[in-house]
Design a protein around this motif. Sequence first.
Motif, short mmCIF file in Angstrom:
data_model
loop_
_atom_site.label_atom_id
_atom_site.label_comp_id
_atom_site.label_asym_id
_atom_site.label_seq_id
_atom_site.Cartn_x
_atom_site.Cartn_y
_atom_site.Cartn_z
N GLN A 195 -16.36 9.49 -20.31
CA GLN A 195 -15.19 10.34 -20.17
C GLN A 195 -15.55 11.80 -20.43
O GLN A 195 -15.11 12.69 -19.71
N ASN A 196 -16.34 12.08 -21.44
CA ASN A 196 -16.76 13.45 -21.72
C ASN A 196 -17.60 14.01 -20.57
O ASN A 196 -17.50 15.20 -20.25
N ARG A 210 -17.30 13.16 -17.35
CA ARG A 210 -16.38 13.47 -16.25
C ARG A 210 -15.60 14.75 -16.53
O ARG A 210 -15.37 15.55 -15.61
#
Length: 107
Positions: free
Chosen positions: A38-39, A41
Amino acid sequence: MFIANAYASTAPAGDAFSPLIMLVVFGLIFYFMILRPQNKRVKEHKSLVESLSKGDEVLTSGGLVGKVVKVSADHDYLVVALNDNNEVTIKKDFVSAVLPKGSIQSL
């Protein structure tokens, strides 16, 4: 007569750390499966938004395809021309992809 005697269990000393080890393992799985991708992206999207310039063909998260006419440096807004007659002002964060040149004409 019907009730059995209860005796204290003598567990080995190594069992005291097994819940702690499992917690660490779950924490590592959570980090590598959820947080780290997630980080990554978020960082890629931030660099995409910062690299927007006039003339780029973009796809918004709402499904609009257009060409960037004006980029506001002090604000976080873009003016996107959908066709010759329609221009829309959107927030930079809503751009989901930069399309290759000529994508609008091929549609």
